[in-house]
Design an enzyme around this catalytic site. Sequence first.
Site, PDB file in Angstrom:
ATOM      1  N   ASP A  45       0.947  -1.207  -0.034  1.00 51.67           N
ATOM      2  CA  ASP A  45       0.077  -0.145   0.028  1.00 51.67           C
ATOM      3  C   ASP A  45       0.753   1.170   0.066  1.00 51.67           C
ATOM      4  OD1 ASP A  45      -3.012   1.019   0.683  1.00 51.67           O
ATOM      5  OD2 ASP A  45      -1.600   2.420   1.785  1.00 51.67           O
ATOM      6  N   TYR A  50       3.226   9.578  -0.649  1.00 51.25           N
ATOM      7  CA  TYR A  50       4.404   9.021   0.202  1.00 51.25           C
ATOM      8  C   TYR A  50       5.729   9.335  -0.426  1.00 51.25           C
ATOM      9  CZ  TYR A  50       0.489   6.520   2.404  1.00 51.25           C
ATOM     10  OH  TYR A  50      -0.968   6.362   3.100  1.00 51.25           O
ATOM     11  N   LYS A  75      -2.485   5.737  -4.453  1.00 46.24           N
ATOM     12  CA  LYS A  75      -3.528   6.712  -3.848  1.00 46.24           C
ATOM     13  C   LYS A  75      -3.258   8.139  -4.839  1.00 46.24           C
ATOM     14  CE  LYS A  75      -3.573   4.685   0.714  1.00 46.24           C
ATOM     15  NZ  LYS A  75      -2.133   4.523   0.813  1.00 46.24           N
ATOM     16  N   HIS A 108      -7.193   9.598  -2.219  1.00 44.13           N
ATOM     17  CA  HIS A 108      -6.639   9.491  -1.044  1.00 44.13           C
ATOM     18  C   HIS A 108      -7.572  10.421   0.292  1.00 44.13           C
ATOM     19  CE1 HIS A 108      -2.413   9.325   0.909  1.00 44.13           C
ATOM     20  NE2 HIS A 108      -3.307   9.132   1.909  1.00 44.13           N
ATOM     21  N   LEU A 190      -2.542  -0.055  14.067  1.00 42.29           N
ATOM     22  CA  LEU A 190      -2.098  -0.503  15.349  1.00 42.29           C
ATOM     23  C   LEU A 190      -2.272   0.745  16.176  1.00 42.29           C
ATOM     24  CD1 LEU A 190       1.424  -2.336  14.344  1.00 42.29           C
ATOM     25  CD2 LEU A 190      -1.026  -3.290  15.220  1.00 42.29           C
ATOM     26  N   LYS A 230       2.352  -1.015   9.063  1.00 39.95           N
ATOM     27  CA  LYS A 230       3.707  -0.404   8.481  1.00 39.95           C
ATOM     28  C   LYS A 230       4.843  -0.766   9.503  1.00 39.95           C
ATOM     29  CE  LYS A 230       6.917   2.783   8.860  1.00 39.95           C
ATOM     30  NZ  LYS A 230       7.381   3.616  10.153  1.00 39.95           N
ATOM     31  N   SER A 231       6.039  -1.319   9.142  1.00 37.34           N
ATOM     32  CA  SER A 231       7.238  -1.143   9.885  1.00 37.34           C
ATOM     33  C   SER A 231       8.418  -1.377   8.736  1.00 37.34           C
ATOM     34  CB  SER A 231       7.176  -2.411  10.860  1.00 37.34           C
ATOM     35  OG  SER A 231       8.512  -2.569  11.387  1.00 37.34           O
TER      36      SER A 231
END
Length: 274
Positions: A45, A50, A75, A108, A190, A230-231
């Site tokens: 994604d 970004y 997006k 977006h 999270l 995400k990480s």
Amino acid sequence: PQQPRITLNDGTSIPQLGFGVWQVPDAEAPAAVGEAIRVGYRLIDTAQAYENEAGVGIAIRESDCARDRLYITSKLHNRNQGYDSTLSSFDESMARLGIAVMDLFLIHWPMPATDRYVESWKAMVRLREEGRVRSVGVSNFLPEHLERIIGETGVVPVVNQIELHPGYQQRGVRAIHAAHNIAIESWSPLGRGEFFSHPVLTEIADKHDKTTAQVMLRWHLDQGLIVIPKSVTPGRIAENFDVFDFSLAPEEMAAIAELDDVNGKRGPKPENVN
Ligand code: NAD
């Protein structure tokens, strides 16, 4: 265990667990996305905003995974809203990603004050008719924005990607999504960090010999939500994918439901983004 997929309202399907790359610098994206694909993620994604579509493209080309087994989402940048600029910026995204067909393209943010989301949506629908993108959807749309694009075009977005986590569960809008068969994709699943040491979650995690992050991801999956953590840390990238060997008991789901806070939104309100 095999990773689950969700069937969308246009007949295609999407992996239920994906890898988000917001705030991943372009130069770090090849390594992070490469690692994610290596441990089994198939949905990536990204977004024009970004500024890492090129890095994602490198990871796609360098991976051992065939392109048709990956599912790539991008997006539309807010500044590219409008019919022609949606089309031209999509071309630029495709050049950066280096792919022939995109799996899913999203608006977006609705940016209601600018009021260009309907024409942007018409351009997205054209891209789908031309076969350049398989599915089209939206992000951060409120019910009134969903009703308007559906009313004016007859085309229902396959997903709405919205902020959703234990501290902001969005129960109030779930029914309208279900009524239109629009899948919900959870962003900041999270909760951007604050729940990792919450006692309700640590107790459940200990019982399953899992981490609180894994419990939160399982909570999304057990409700049929699509989820994109995400990480950039390899250990956490693997940890977040290791969630297919357990499920939460009804009383555990009920305990997490109690953490909901209608004022728990962390990101911007859609009506204020312009
Ligand atoms: P997240 O909920 O995935 O992660 C929150 C924080 O926790 C991050 O700082 C991350 O580094 C950290 N983390 C991740 N896994 C961990 C683990 N196992 N243990 C401890 N810490 C961990 O937050 P996010 O990045 O805001 O959202 C995920 C994705 O959603 C984004 O990358 C992006 O793709 C998408 N997103 C979309 C929008 C939108 O407007 N459509 C907005 C925000 C995010």
